[in-house]
Design an enzyme around this catalytic site. Sequence first.
Site, PDB file in Angstrom:
ATOM      1  N   ALA A 113       0.820  -1.218   0.000  1.00  0.00           N
ATOM      2  CA  ALA A 113       0.000   0.000   0.000  1.00  0.00           C
ATOM      3  C   ALA A 113       0.852   1.265   0.000  1.00  0.00           C
ATOM      4  O   ALA A 113       0.325   2.365  -0.134  1.00  0.00           O
ATOM      5  CB  ALA A 113      -0.936   0.001   1.209  1.00  0.00           C
ATOM      6  N   CYS A 114       2.158   1.121   0.126  1.00  0.00           N
ATOM      7  CA  CYS A 114       3.077   2.260   0.237  1.00  0.00           C
ATOM      8  C   CYS A 114       3.797   2.489  -1.087  1.00  0.00           C
ATOM      9  O   CYS A 114       4.475   1.592  -1.600  1.00  0.00           O
ATOM     10  CB  CYS A 114       4.087   1.962   1.349  1.00  0.00           C
ATOM     11  SG  CYS A 114       5.451   3.137   1.451  1.00  0.00           S
ATOM     12  N   GLY A 115       3.680   3.700  -1.633  1.00  0.00           N
ATOM     13  CA  GLY A 115       4.338   4.037  -2.885  1.00  0.00           C
ATOM     14  C   GLY A 115       5.848   3.919  -2.802  1.00  0.00           C
ATOM     15  O   GLY A 115       6.497   3.463  -3.749  1.00  0.00           O
TER      16      GLY A 115
ATOM     17  N   ARG B 281       6.640   0.273  -3.023  1.00  0.00           N
ATOM     18  CA  ARG B 281       6.437  -0.220  -4.396  1.00  0.00           C
ATOM     19  C   ARG B 281       7.580   0.222  -5.313  1.00  0.00           C
ATOM     20  O   ARG B 281       8.067  -0.560  -6.127  1.00  0.00           O
ATOM     21  CB  ARG B 281       5.093   0.250  -4.957  1.00  0.00           C
ATOM     22  CG  ARG B 281       3.893  -0.415  -4.317  1.00  0.00           C
ATOM     23  CD  ARG B 281       2.613  -0.121  -5.074  1.00  0.00           C
ATOM     24  NE  ARG B 281       2.346   1.301  -5.258  1.00  0.00           N
ATOM     25  CZ  ARG B 281       1.670   2.076  -4.427  1.00  0.00           C
ATOM     26  NH1 ARG B 281       1.190   1.583  -3.290  1.00  0.00           N
ATOM     27  NH2 ARG B 281       1.464   3.352  -4.706  1.00  0.00           N
TER      28      ARG B 281
END
Length: 140
Positions: free
Chosen positions: A10-12, A15
């Site tokens: 969920a964390c850019g 990612r």
Amino acid sequence: MDVTIYHNPACGTSRNTLAMIRNAGIEPTIIEYLKTPPTRGELKDMIEKAGLTVREAIRQKGTPYAELGLDNPALDDGQLLDTMLENPILINRPFVVTPLGARLCRPSEMVLDILPLPQKGAFTKEDGEAVVDDEGRRIV
């Protein structure tokens, strides 16, 4: 190269870090640490290898940091580690461990310090920031 990322999909930042590892031609071991937290020993070792204090490895934003009283300077590293393991959202992310070292990859391009260079090709983060050029060299 054996690479492990403690990842939150969920964390850019997490990612982007994972994508840079793959851009190096490496398929890492992915540990979704919110589902499978590291052991106390693993967490302590990662933090030490990254050259951080336990306090520097705690995530404050979007966590119960203040509600748990973690801003209390009297808490020792053992108490902080225990609280992080009880509430894995407090573990800052992403941590990456390779044979070249460990890093808390904030910003995500910190991972390049512990990956072989050059990368396999250009890389641009989700926000459009170019990090690696067409020849696989670090830009930033």
